[in-house]
Design an enzyme around this catalytic site. Sequence first.
Site, PDB file in Angstrom:
ATOM      1  N   PRO A   1       0.786  -1.231   0.000  1.00  0.00           N
ATOM      2  CA  PRO A   1       0.000   0.000   0.000  1.00  0.00           C
ATOM      3  C   PRO A   1       0.827   1.295   0.000  1.00  0.00           C
ATOM      4  CG  PRO A   1      -0.154  -1.131   2.118  1.00  0.00           C
ATOM      5  CD  PRO A   1       0.495  -2.081   1.166  1.00  0.00           C
ATOM      6  N   ASN A   2       0.291   2.248  -0.720  1.00  0.00           N
ATOM      7  CA  ASN A   2       0.833   3.620  -0.821  1.00  0.00           C
ATOM      8  C   ASN A   2       2.106   3.713  -1.672  1.00  0.00           C
ATOM      9  OD1 ASN A   2      -1.164   4.864   0.889  1.00  0.00           O
ATOM     10  ND2 ASN A   2      -0.174   3.822   2.584  1.00  0.00           N
TER      11      ASN A   2
ATOM     12  N   ARG B   1       5.102  10.884  -2.677  1.00  0.00           N
ATOM     13  CA  ARG B   1       4.824  10.558  -1.275  1.00  0.00           C
ATOM     14  C   ARG B   1       6.076  10.786  -0.414  1.00  0.00           C
ATOM     15  NH1 ARG B   1       4.751   4.466   1.167  1.00  0.00           N
ATOM     16  NH2 ARG B   1       4.227   5.084   3.289  1.00  0.00           N
TER      17      ARG B   1
ATOM     18  N   TYR C   1      11.237   8.795   0.958  1.00  0.00           N
ATOM     19  CA  TYR C   1      11.170   7.737  -0.054  1.00  0.00           C
ATOM     20  C   TYR C   1      11.770   8.122  -1.411  1.00  0.00           C
ATOM     21  CZ  TYR C   1       8.065   5.729   3.425  1.00  0.00           C
ATOM     22  OH  TYR C   1       7.555   5.239   4.596  1.00  0.00           O
TER      23      TYR C   1
ATOM     24  N   ASN D   1       8.077  -5.598  -1.123  1.00  0.00           N
ATOM     25  CA  ASN D   1       8.011  -4.478  -0.180  1.00  0.00           C
ATOM     26  C   ASN D   1       6.581  -4.443   0.359  1.00  0.00           C
ATOM     27  OD1 ASN D   1       7.935  -2.155   1.292  1.00  0.00           O
ATOM     28  ND2 ASN D   1       9.012  -0.893  -0.225  1.00  0.00           N
TER      29      ASN D   1
ATOM     30  N   ALA E   1       3.326  -0.682   4.739  1.00  0.00           N
ATOM     31  CA  ALA E   1       2.837  -0.668   6.129  1.00  0.00           C
ATOM     32  C   ALA E   1       2.367  -2.042   6.600  1.00  0.00           C
ATOM     33  CB  ALA E   1       1.716   0.356   6.270  1.00  0.00           C
TER      34      ALA E   1
ATOM     35  N   GLU F   1      12.575  -9.313   1.739  1.00  0.00           N
ATOM     36  CA  GLU F   1      11.799  -8.162   2.216  1.00  0.00           C
ATOM     37  C   GLU F   1      12.587  -6.899   1.882  1.00  0.00           C
ATOM     38  OE1 GLU F   1      11.146  -8.364   6.454  1.00  0.00           O
ATOM     39  OE2 GLU F   1      10.577  -6.239   6.569  1.00  0.00           O
TER      40      GLU F   1
ATOM     41  N   HIS G   1      12.796  -2.576   1.798  1.00  0.00           N
ATOM     42  CA  HIS G   1      12.297  -1.258   2.210  1.00  0.00           C
ATOM     43  C   HIS G   1      13.191  -0.181   1.620  1.00  0.00           C
ATOM     44  CE1 HIS G   1       9.514  -3.118   4.933  1.00  0.00           C
ATOM     45  NE2 HIS G   1      10.508  -3.848   5.408  1.00  0.00           N
TER      46      HIS G   1
ATOM     47  N   ARG H   1      13.546   4.445  12.349  1.00  0.00           N
ATOM     48  CA  ARG H   1      12.313   5.234  12.340  1.00  0.00           C
ATOM     49  C   ARG H   1      11.457   4.973  13.596  1.00  0.00           C
ATOM     50  NH1 ARG H   1       9.647   4.907   6.602  1.00  0.00           N
ATOM     51  NH2 ARG H   1       8.473   6.649   7.519  1.00  0.00           N
TER      52      ARG H   1
HETATM   53  C1  DQA Z   1       8.421   1.082   3.657  1.00  0.00           C
HETATM   54  C2  DQA Z   1       8.552   1.266   5.172  1.00  0.00           C
HETATM   55  C3  DQA Z   1       7.212   1.051   5.858  1.00  0.00           C
HETATM   56  O1  DQA Z   1       7.349   1.238   7.262  1.00  0.00           O
HETATM   57  C4  DQA Z   1       6.192   2.046   5.343  1.00  0.00           C
HETATM   58  O2  DQA Z   1       4.925   1.814   5.916  1.00  0.00           O
HETATM   59  C5  DQA Z   1       6.108   2.062   3.848  1.00  0.00           C
HETATM   60  C6  DQA Z   1       7.346   1.966   3.078  1.00  0.00           C
HETATM   61  C7  DQA Z   1       9.736   1.414   2.915  1.00  0.00           C
HETATM   62  O3  DQA Z   1       9.863   0.991   1.766  1.00  0.00           O
HETATM   63  O4  DQA Z   1      10.603   2.098   3.470  1.00  0.00           O
HETATM   64  O5  DQA Z   1       5.041   2.242   3.291  1.00  0.00           O
HETATM   65  O6  DQA Z   1       8.116  -0.285   3.398  1.00  0.00           O
END
Ligand code: DQA
Length: 145
Positions: A10-11, A18, A23, A75, A78, A99, A101, A108
Amino acid sequence: MAHFLLINGPNLALLGQREPDIYGTTTLEEIEIRLKGLAKKRGHELACFQSDAEHKLVKRIHDAHEENVDFLLFNPAAFTHSSIVLRDALLAVRLPFIEIHLSNVATREDFRQHSFFSDVAVGTIAGFGVTSYELALTAAEHYLA
Ligand code: DQA
């Protein structure tokens, strides 16, 4: 030749606009094009999928198993910090995954300190911005070789 599937949660479709200080300014489409190109150059296939919906991500993981995908680059965004559902989906299909990020989640907020994926992933790559994705592809190739 390996089949990779890149899944973004998501997002992440909003990458580029964003929270660019966290990011970066590269869009998800740019990341996907770059990664597909890299995989192709190295003789592999890479498909991409993004969704904001947990059930759609579960379905894509199930389908990946049916499609004989060799490795997932994931990825979970959240959902990293909340989704037992996605963890169970990955364990159910027994597909190896990394995984990913963009940000260094370890530096964080407290609520980002727990991942439902890290202990069942081949490994985690975090904190290198869009390069995290490229490093994950390279690591996955080494894992499969
Ligand atoms: C994320 C880190 C997560 O905590 C966050 O909710 C994201 C992006 C990252 O790529 O740094 O949406 O996965």
